[in-house]
Design a protein around this motif. Structure first.
Motif, PDB file in Angstrom:
ATOM      1  N   ALA A  55     -28.016 -19.432  98.269  1.00  0.00           N
ATOM      2  CA  ALA A  55     -26.923 -20.274  97.786  1.00  0.00           C
ATOM      3  C   ALA A  55     -26.397 -19.697  96.483  1.00  0.00           C
ATOM      4  N   THR A  56     -25.086 -19.657  96.345  1.00  0.00           N
ATOM      5  CA  THR A  56     -24.468 -19.171  95.121  1.00  0.00           C
ATOM      6  C   THR A  56     -23.087 -19.803  95.006  1.00  0.00           C
ATOM      7  N   THR A  57     -22.281 -19.309  94.082  1.00  0.00           N
ATOM      8  CA  THR A  57     -20.946 -19.857  93.844  1.00  0.00           C
ATOM      9  C   THR A  57     -19.897 -18.780  94.028  1.00  0.00           C
ATOM     10  N   GLY A  66     -19.155 -23.801  96.584  1.00  0.00           N
ATOM     11  CA  GLY A  66     -20.488 -23.307  96.874  1.00  0.00           C
ATOM     12  C   GLY A  66     -20.508 -22.443  98.119  1.00  0.00           C
ATOM     13  N   LEU A  67     -21.284 -21.368  98.069  1.00  0.00           N
ATOM     14  CA  LEU A  67     -21.439 -20.457  99.204  1.00  0.00           C
ATOM     15  C   LEU A  67     -22.899 -20.382  99.614  1.00  0.00           C
ATOM     16  N   VAL A  68     -23.117 -20.081 100.877  1.00  0.00           N
ATOM     17  CA  VAL A  68     -24.419 -19.654 101.373  1.00  0.00           C
ATOM     18  C   VAL A  68     -24.206 -18.293 102.019  1.00  0.00           C
ATOM     19  N   THR A  79     -20.632 -14.659 104.496  1.00  0.00           N
ATOM     20  CA  THR A  79     -20.545 -15.808 103.593  1.00  0.00           C
ATOM     21  C   THR A  79     -20.026 -17.021 104.352  1.00  0.00           C
ATOM     22  N   GLU A  80     -20.586 -18.159 104.042  1.00  0.00           N
ATOM     23  CA  GLU A  80     -20.109 -19.436 104.569  1.00  0.00           C
ATOM     24  C   GLU A  80     -20.157 -20.453 103.441  1.00  0.00           C
ATOM     25  N   GLY A  81     -19.451 -21.550 103.620  1.00  0.00           N
ATOM     26  CA  GLY A  81     -19.497 -22.602 102.624  1.00  0.00           C
ATOM     27  C   GLY A  81     -20.842 -23.305 102.626  1.00  0.00           C
ATOM     28  N   ALA A  83     -22.796 -26.402 102.849  1.00  0.00           N
ATOM     29  CA  ALA A  83     -22.537 -27.743 103.380  1.00  0.00           C
ATOM     30  C   ALA A  83     -23.005 -28.845 102.434  1.00  0.00           C
ATOM     31  N   ASN A  84     -23.934 -28.538 101.533  1.00  0.00           N
ATOM     32  CA  ASN A  84     -24.449 -29.534 100.594  1.00  0.00           C
ATOM     33  C   ASN A  84     -23.700 -29.545  99.265  1.00  0.00           C
ATOM     34  N   HIS A  85     -22.700 -28.676  99.138  1.00  0.00           N
ATOM     35  CA  HIS A  85     -21.931 -28.637  97.895  1.00  0.00           C
ATOM     36  C   HIS A  85     -20.829 -29.682  97.970  1.00  0.00           C
ATOM     37  N   PRO A  86     -20.758 -30.620  97.011  1.00  0.00           N
ATOM     38  CA  PRO A  86     -19.815 -31.743  97.133  1.00  0.00           C
ATOM     39  C   PRO A  86     -18.351 -31.342  97.049  1.00  0.00           C
ATOM     40  N   LEU A  87     -18.042 -30.163  96.498  1.00  0.00           N
ATOM     41  CA  LEU A  87     -16.642 -29.764  96.362  1.00  0.00           C
ATOM     42  C   LEU A  87     -16.063 -29.302  97.689  1.00  0.00           C
ATOM     43  N   ASN A  88     -16.739 -28.391  98.362  1.00  0.00           N
ATOM     44  CA  ASN A  88     -16.170 -27.802  99.577  1.00  0.00           C
ATOM     45  C   ASN A  88     -16.889 -28.187 100.858  1.00  0.00           C
ATOM     46  N   LEU A  89     -18.064 -28.825 100.768  1.00  0.00           N
ATOM     47  CA  LEU A  89     -18.757 -29.372 101.935  1.00  0.00           C
ATOM     48  C   LEU A  89     -18.810 -28.392 103.108  1.00  0.00           C
TER      49      LEU A  89
END
Length: 720
Positions: A55-57, A66-68, A79-81, A83-89
């Motif tokens: 996980a990173t930004t 947030g990225l994974v 890279t994917e978003g 899912a637990n990051h509240p900004l981009n889900l």
């Protein structure tokens, strides 16, 4: 490798298959390694032959998504978003997907220009020691925030100038104008947040929130909520702009008003809507004549009356932004559009207007420098007031209008140091280039400035070991401060960047209502890396005080346009390239969403105008302003006013690597130093001349998806 850390040891670390992976950090022979923590909820178990996820930004803009990142045997693959990051889900934009092409870009700066890092760090230390504090300046981009905090701490402790932040996106977003308008109306400066998903009707005055504006992934999610029809009626969307953007292409009604009249139109709609609701007309809207406004704006009065009825009979939201604010009267436009929300009584309510939540470790809103403030910075360079200028995360030679003279001003500075990851136009003018890691090789954090109700600190960690002989800029500054000694060493008493981060982020350990807790700082940092950041589970959006808005005296002035040309000029940020995507071939190959053009710059012109001038698709024309001139191919675009031409910003690099150089032109070369009341650049306040240079040549011209152009162009004309 040194004797204390052999190549064999490095290979052992690189091949670790345990739950954590090590990575080098710090400077010199005492380099240490620290643990990278895999993603908290890995899709696959981490073992030999399977992928590891970190996980990173995202660092492609300052939004803080947030990225994974999926890695395999030390290589980042996808890279994917998060899912637990509240900004981009879990969502990303095209630039987030293409960030890997920056990591693997063959034209990255691979080593310090001094040849070795000891000499580089000594050069920075000498600048700190040999110049007076007020002779040292830092110019920084919009990301990352942890580096900005480190430099801010250094400046406060030593008396140096506070670091200045700037970015082309913030200039085209007109952030200073948004903040100043909020301060004037609500008595509190801040970045407004618009709850698009909770509204029934959205009126956007130039805000291209589905493309590059503020936090596009978050606002795209909000737009999906507006259109969602399972639990409510499908929301309506109206876009006011002279040139249809990709955002406008999603609207139910596109209103091609005359540039600079957005404020008048907003006040006229307010007056008409108030009359529909009955009662007295609020003072804020009483000074306009809707019939005169319709004529001035080039809009039918009946259309304004219909729009006012839509606004009056629904939970409506009005958003100012983009080119509407890039006018000489941009501040008045922002205030007029925000005032429409007072008529809906939506301040601090679902579907309304808020002031964005402060991120963790933030106590006040700190906006980036306006273009006018950048002009003052340039004048200080020209005067010799700055002897040393350190530049990180921004490319002002390309991003600022050439007429402001940033490139020439650099020549008056004795020591210019660039920490560029890529060989851009600004690093080409620097005395030293000390390359920073790529964002996917970096530690750090980014404050989420808008787009979410919760206070969010988005975390970054390296997903791979550095490929080249690069150093984290924070590590360079910490090592240089130690060499400089005295107050500099006292200001940055850290072993390296990671220890600085632990000190800053560790302060959140005692915060209540956090997304996770930990018994100690080391465990807290491990969780911070695994989750991709930390947030407070408390809604922190601020309800602005709009009690006096309807009773205020709002101006309704006409915009002033610089130049003597016959066409309004509207530059817009490329939705695919933005300000720093031209060096990624994936983005170059991605068709523009409205024109399908690729790998080039184009000039959008209405077919009626082109016919009058004897111009057809792919003709080359010269666009002339009071500040300069450029040449580009013409694209006949029916969704633009006949008195307006438009050009995307993102191409026209003279450096920045093989995929970006000598491709297209930079519309910033046409812009002059004119500002609005908040100090933002009046980038849409230019009038230009157009001269045909050459006719289209078969097989030469714009690269585009020919099969889509005719059909899509006709559809735009019919539907709008």
């Amino acid at each position: 490798m040194n004797e204390q850390f052999s190549r064999r040891d490095f290979l052992k670390l690189a091949g670790l298959g345990a739950a954590t992976t090590a990575i080098l950090t710090g400077c010199g022979p005492a380099s240490r390694y620290v643990k990278r923590e895999p993603y908290q909820q890995m899709p696959e178990y981490n073992s030999v032959g399977q992928s590891t996820y970190y996980a990173t930004t995202c660092r492609e803009c300052a939004a803080g998504c947030g990225l994974v990142v999926r890695t395999y045997q030390g290589r980042a693959l996808k890279t994917e978003g998060n899912a637990n990051h509240p900004l981009n889900l879990g969502k990303t934009c095209a630039r987030g997907q293409a960030t890997l092409q920056g990591l693997y870009n063959p034209d990255r700066v691979q080593a310090p220009s001094t040849g070795d890092w000891d000499t580089a760090i000594q050069a920075v230390a000498d600048a700190l020691k040999n110049y007076k504090p007020n002779e040292i300046a830092f110019l920084m981009g919009m990301a990352p925030d942890h580096l900005f905090d480190l430099v801010t701490d250094l400046a406060k402790a030593t008396g140096m100038n506070a670091p200045v932040r700037f970015g082309a996106l913030s200039m085209f977003e007109a952030r200073a104008t948004l903040s100043k308008a909020a301060e004037n109306l609500f008595g509190q400066a801040g970045l407004p947040f618009f709850d698009v998903g909770g509204a029934q009707t959205v009126f956007s005055f130039g805000a291209n929130f589905l493309e590059t504006w503020l936090s596009p992934v978050s606002y795209t999610r909000g737009f999906a909520g507006l259109r969602e029809a399972e639990t409510k009626l499908r929301g309506k969307f109206v876009q006011f702009e002279p040139r249809m953007s990709a955002t406008g292409a999603k609207s139910d009604h596109w209103v091609p008003l005359r540039p600079g009249t957005e404020g008048l139109v907003a006040l006229a709609i307010g007056k008409l809507a108030a009359e529909i609701r009955g009662g007295s007309t609020p003072r804020a809207f009483s000074g306009v004549n809707p019939a005169e406004v319709a004529e001035t704006a080039g809009v039918e009065l009946a259309a304004l009356e219909h729009l006012a009825e839509m606004f009056a009979n629904s939970n409506a939201l009005a958003i100012p932004g983009g080119a509407a604010l890039g006018q000489s009267n941009g501040l008045e436009i922002a205030e007029a559009v925000l005032a429409l929300n007072a008529l809906s009584d939506n301040f601090g309510k679902p579907g309304g207007v808020y002031l964005s939540a402060f991120a963790p470790m933030q106590t006040e809103y700190n906006r980036p420098a306006s273009a006018e403030e950048m002009g003052a910075f340039i004048e200080k360079m020209k005067s010799g007031a700055f002897k040393a200028v350190f530049i990180h995360g921004v490319n002002p030679v390309f991003e600022l209008p050439a007429s402001l003279g940033f490139k020439e001003a650099l020549g008056s500075v004795e020591q210019v140091v660039s920490f560029a990851t890529f060989p851009d136009e600004t690093s080409a003018e620097a005395k030293y280039v000390f390359p920073d890691h790529h964002g996917l090789e970096s530690w750090g954090y980014q404050r989420v400035a808008t787009g979410v109700a919760l206070p969010v600190l988005s975390g970054a960690q390296p997903v791979v070991s550095p490929f080249y002989d690069t150093r984290a800029t924070a590590d360079v500054l910490i090592a240089a401060a130690q060499l400089a000694g005295g107050k500099f060493a006292e200001a940055l008493p850290y072993k390296d960047e990671v220890e600085f981060l632990q000190t800053k982020v560790g302060a959140l350990l005692s915060e209540a209502n956090g997304s996770f807790t930990a018994p100690d700082t080391a465990t807290f940092m491990a969780y911070f890396q695994q989750y991709g950041g930390w947030l407070k589970n408390t809604d922190a959006l601020v309800a602005p005080d709009g009690s006096g808005v309807l009773n205020s005296n709002l101006k309704a002035t006409d915009a002033e346009f610089a130049g003597e040309g016959e066409f309004f000029f509207v530059p817009f940020v490329s939705p695919t390239l933005a300000e720093a995507g031209a060096n990624k071939p994936w983005l170059q190959e991605l068709p523009d969403p409205t024109t399908t053009v690729m790998w080039n710059t184009w000039i959008e012109m209405n077919p009626e105008t082109a016919h009058e001038l004897g111009i057809v698709n792919d003709d080359v024309v010269k666009v002339i302003s009071e500040a300069g001139e450029v040449q580009a191919f013409v694209y006949l675009y029916p969704a633009i006013r006949p008195d307006t031409i438009a050009m995307p910003f993102g191409q026209g690099h003279t450096a920045f690597g093989r995929y970006a150089e000598k491709r297209g032109v930079n519309p910033a070369d046409l812009l002059a130093g004119h500002f609005n009341g908040a100090g933002d650049l009046a980038f849409a306040g230019m009038k230009v001349k157009v001269e045909k240079v050459s006719s289209a040549v078969s097989g030469v011209g714009l690269s585009r998806m020919e099969s889509r152009i005719g059909v899509y162009g006709e559809a735009l004309g019919e539907e709008h």
